[in-house]
Design a protein around this motif. Sequence first.
Motif, PDB file in Angstrom:
ATOM      1  N   GLY A 155      61.761  19.419  83.382  1.00 28.32           N
ATOM      2  CA  GLY A 155      62.001  20.695  82.714  1.00 28.32           C
ATOM      3  C   GLY A 155      60.966  21.748  83.059  1.00 28.32           C
ATOM      4  O   GLY A 155      61.291  22.924  83.240  1.00 28.32           O
ATOM      5  N   ALA A 156      59.707  21.348  83.166  1.00 27.67           N
ATOM      6  CA  ALA A 156      58.647  22.310  83.478  1.00 27.67           C
ATOM      7  C   ALA A 156      58.644  22.696  84.951  1.00 27.67           C
ATOM      8  O   ALA A 156      58.285  23.822  85.319  1.00 27.67           O
ATOM      9  CB  ALA A 156      57.294  21.727  83.079  1.00 27.67           C
ATOM     10  N   THR A 157      59.052  21.776  85.822  1.00 25.70           N
ATOM     11  CA  THR A 157      59.039  22.052  87.266  1.00 25.70           C
ATOM     12  C   THR A 157      60.211  22.921  87.701  1.00 25.70           C
ATOM     13  O   THR A 157      60.043  23.858  88.493  1.00 25.70           O
ATOM     14  CB  THR A 157      59.064  20.730  88.047  1.00 25.70           C
ATOM     15  N   ALA A 158      61.437  22.620  87.215  1.00 26.27           N
ATOM     16  CA  ALA A 158      62.648  23.367  87.583  1.00 26.27           C
ATOM     17  C   ALA A 158      63.373  23.793  86.315  1.00 26.27           C
ATOM     18  O   ALA A 158      64.384  23.190  85.933  1.00 26.27           O
ATOM     19  CB  ALA A 158      63.544  22.512  88.475  1.00 26.27           C
ATOM     20  N   PRO A 159      62.869  24.804  85.605  1.00 26.05           N
ATOM     21  CA  PRO A 159      63.513  25.205  84.350  1.00 26.05           C
ATOM     22  C   PRO A 159      64.921  25.769  84.547  1.00 26.05           C
ATOM     23  O   PRO A 159      65.738  25.724  83.627  1.00 26.05           O
ATOM     24  CB  PRO A 159      62.554  26.266  83.788  1.00 26.05           C
ATOM     25  N   GLU A 160      65.210  26.297  85.748  1.00 22.01           N
ATOM     26  CA  GLU A 160      66.554  26.837  85.966  1.00 22.01           C
ATOM     27  C   GLU A 160      67.606  25.732  86.078  1.00 22.01           C
ATOM     28  O   GLU A 160      68.800  25.978  85.934  1.00 22.01           O
ATOM     29  CB  GLU A 160      66.586  27.699  87.229  1.00 22.01           C
ATOM     30  N   TYR A 161      67.159  24.498  86.312  1.00 24.86           N
ATOM     31  CA  TYR A 161      68.078  23.366  86.403  1.00 24.86           C
ATOM     32  C   TYR A 161      67.934  22.390  85.232  1.00 24.86           C
ATOM     33  O   TYR A 161      68.924  21.799  84.798  1.00 24.86           O
ATOM     34  CB  TYR A 161      67.843  22.600  87.714  1.00 24.86           C
ATOM     35  N   PHE A 162      66.719  22.214  84.736  1.00 24.27           N
ATOM     36  CA  PHE A 162      66.473  21.232  83.677  1.00 24.27           C
ATOM     37  C   PHE A 162      65.636  21.828  82.549  1.00 24.27           C
ATOM     38  O   PHE A 162      64.842  21.124  81.932  1.00 24.27           O
ATOM     39  CB  PHE A 162      65.757  19.997  84.262  1.00 24.27           C
ATOM     40  N   GLY A 163      65.822  23.116  82.251  1.00 23.30           N
ATOM     41  CA  GLY A 163      65.023  23.762  81.218  1.00 23.30           C
ATOM     42  C   GLY A 163      65.311  23.251  79.838  1.00 23.30           C
ATOM     43  O   GLY A 163      64.403  23.065  79.014  1.00 23.30           O
ATOM     44  N   ASP A 164      66.580  22.972  79.513  1.00 26.39           N
ATOM     45  CA  ASP A 164      66.963  22.428  78.204  1.00 26.39           C
ATOM     46  C   ASP A 164      68.129  21.457  78.409  1.00 26.39           C
ATOM     47  O   ASP A 164      68.614  21.259  79.525  1.00 26.39           O
ATOM     48  CB  ASP A 164      67.325  23.549  77.226  1.00 26.39           C
ATOM     49  N   LEU A 165      68.580  20.880  77.296  1.00 30.47           N
ATOM     50  CA  LEU A 165      69.616  19.852  77.401  1.00 30.47           C
ATOM     51  C   LEU A 165      70.944  20.397  77.942  1.00 30.47           C
ATOM     52  O   LEU A 165      71.533  19.777  78.839  1.00 30.47           O
ATOM     53  CB  LEU A 165      69.818  19.174  76.037  1.00 30.47           C
ATOM     54  N   PRO A 166      71.500  21.528  77.429  1.00 34.33           N
ATOM     55  CA  PRO A 166      72.755  22.038  78.001  1.00 34.33           C
ATOM     56  C   PRO A 166      72.636  22.356  79.492  1.00 34.33           C
ATOM     57  O   PRO A 166      73.556  22.083  80.270  1.00 34.33           O
ATOM     58  CB  PRO A 166      73.047  23.280  77.165  1.00 34.33           C
ATOM     59  N   THR A 167      71.498  22.967  79.892  1.00 36.16           N
ATOM     60  CA  THR A 167      71.314  23.278  81.311  1.00 36.16           C
ATOM     61  C   THR A 167      71.251  22.011  82.148  1.00 36.16           C
ATOM     62  O   THR A 167      71.829  21.937  83.254  1.00 36.16           O
ATOM     63  CB  THR A 167      70.035  24.098  81.501  1.00 36.16           C
ATOM     64  N   SER A 168      70.593  20.984  81.648  1.00 39.81           N
ATOM     65  CA  SER A 168      70.514  19.720  82.375  1.00 39.81           C
ATOM     66  C   SER A 168      71.889  19.060  82.487  1.00 39.81           C
ATOM     67  O   SER A 168      72.235  18.495  83.536  1.00 39.81           O
ATOM     68  CB  SER A 168      69.523  18.776  81.686  1.00 39.81           C
ATOM     69  N   LEU A 169      72.668  19.120  81.405  1.00 41.38           N
ATOM     70  CA  LEU A 169      74.022  18.557  81.458  1.00 41.38           C
ATOM     71  C   LEU A 169      74.873  19.249  82.522  1.00 41.38           C
ATOM     72  O   LEU A 169      75.581  18.595  83.300  1.00 41.38           O
ATOM     73  CB  LEU A 169      74.684  18.667  80.088  1.00 41.38           C
ATOM     74  N   PHE A 170      74.802  20.587  82.562  1.00 41.73           N
ATOM     75  CA  PHE A 170      75.594  21.308  83.560  1.00 41.73           C
ATOM     76  C   PHE A 170      75.097  21.002  84.970  1.00 41.73           C
ATOM     77  O   PHE A 170      75.902  20.837  85.903  1.00 41.73           O
ATOM     78  CB  PHE A 170      75.515  22.811  83.291  1.00 41.73           C
ATOM     79  N   THR A 171      73.776  20.913  85.160  1.00 41.22           N
ATOM     80  CA  THR A 171      73.225  20.617  86.482  1.00 41.22           C
ATOM     81  C   THR A 171      73.650  19.232  86.962  1.00 41.22           C
ATOM     82  O   THR A 171      74.067  19.057  88.121  1.00 41.22           O
ATOM     83  CB  THR A 171      71.698  20.712  86.441  1.00 41.22           C
ATOM     84  N   LEU A 172      73.582  18.245  86.073  1.00 42.94           N
ATOM     85  CA  LEU A 172      73.965  16.898  86.469  1.00 42.94           C
ATOM     86  C   LEU A 172      75.461  16.788  86.715  1.00 42.94           C
ATOM     87  O   LEU A 172      75.900  16.048  87.605  1.00 42.94           O
ATOM     88  CB  LEU A 172      73.529  15.905  85.388  1.00 42.94           C
ATOM     89  N   PHE A 173      76.267  17.532  85.945  1.00 42.64           N
ATOM     90  CA  PHE A 173      77.710  17.546  86.196  1.00 42.64           C
ATOM     91  C   PHE A 173      78.002  18.173  87.562  1.00 42.64           C
ATOM     92  O   PHE A 173      78.875  17.702  88.306  1.00 42.64           O
ATOM     93  CB  PHE A 173      78.433  18.311  85.086  1.00 42.64           C
ATOM     94  N   GLN A 174      77.284  19.236  87.902  1.00 44.88           N
ATOM     95  CA  GLN A 174      77.422  19.860  89.215  1.00 44.88           C
ATOM     96  C   GLN A 174      77.029  18.882  90.323  1.00 44.88           C
ATOM     97  O   GLN A 174      77.723  18.784  91.350  1.00 44.88           O
ATOM     98  CB  GLN A 174      76.553  21.117  89.289  1.00 44.88           C
TER      99      GLN A 174
END
Length: 316
Positions: A155-174
């Motif tokens: 989350g701290a390294t790539a906040p645009e991809y893993f900043g929070d839980l919804p963003t991480s879910l969308f990134t992993l789905f992508q």
Amino acid sequence: MPVRERVRAALETSRFQQAVIAVIVVNAATLGLETSAAVVGRYGTALSVVDHLALYFFTAELAAKIYAYGPRFFRDPWNLFDASIVTVSLLPTAGGLSVLRALRILRALRLISVVPSLRRVVTALLTAVPGMTSIVLLLGLVLYVAAVMGTKLYGATAPEYFGDLPTSLFTLFQMMTGDAWSDITREVMAEYPGAWVFFVLFMLVCTFVVLNLFIAVVVSAMEEEHAEESAQATAELGAAVMAELAALRAEVRELRDRVPPAPAAVRLPDGAAAPAGPAGPAAPAGPADPAAPAGSGRPAAPAAGRRASRRRPPRR
């Protein structure tokens, strides 16, 4: 034949089904051409006429089906699907309901209910839905666990991809769909070189295991649907063959009853003349044998034969 049965027979003919498919394809093409401003400016009136004629055709077909099948029309899910599409097309497209104008393209979906192969595929997909429920739950669980781990780790390294839980879910789905997953992985690996282990395991589990389970369930459902159709076709063919055999047996029995029985052979006593029959007249009888009893009707033997029979054998 009643009028309702005639209408039903006309609706079930292959020519009528081909005409429905042609109208659906033409109407879908005209709706696609209406998206071009240049085409609408030149042929807008013609496209509108074709669209209205197709709608009238679908409405007449729907009314004919309701008349021909009666209450059975509403028991078929595909008929309800066609009726809903035609009803949406009949709604006004002016004022606040102008968004419904875009829903006219749903008429192209009628190909699913008209073409048997498409209907078979959709039926198999709907049949596979209960079996896919557990797979969806498994996929959701894997995505949730990976999203929580990705948010905590990167989350701290790539906040645009893993900043929070919804963003991480969308990134992993992508990433699960295969879209730019290597770019995301390399960006995170610039700070964490060992991050490839997390991403490779996630891709292996989601893409090569869970998604293949979806395919397996769908293929199994399609095989079951095909087996049921084959069994139904075999049963119908067997019933048709048995009906044909029964008709042939009845025809043979009727022909057998029409043929008169053959006359029975009559055994005549000795000396009685046999009546002339199909085999021809009786052979003429020769002169009666004097040695034979009177009235026996046996022909006389030759004289030499009588003398030879009277001669006694010589004594030894």
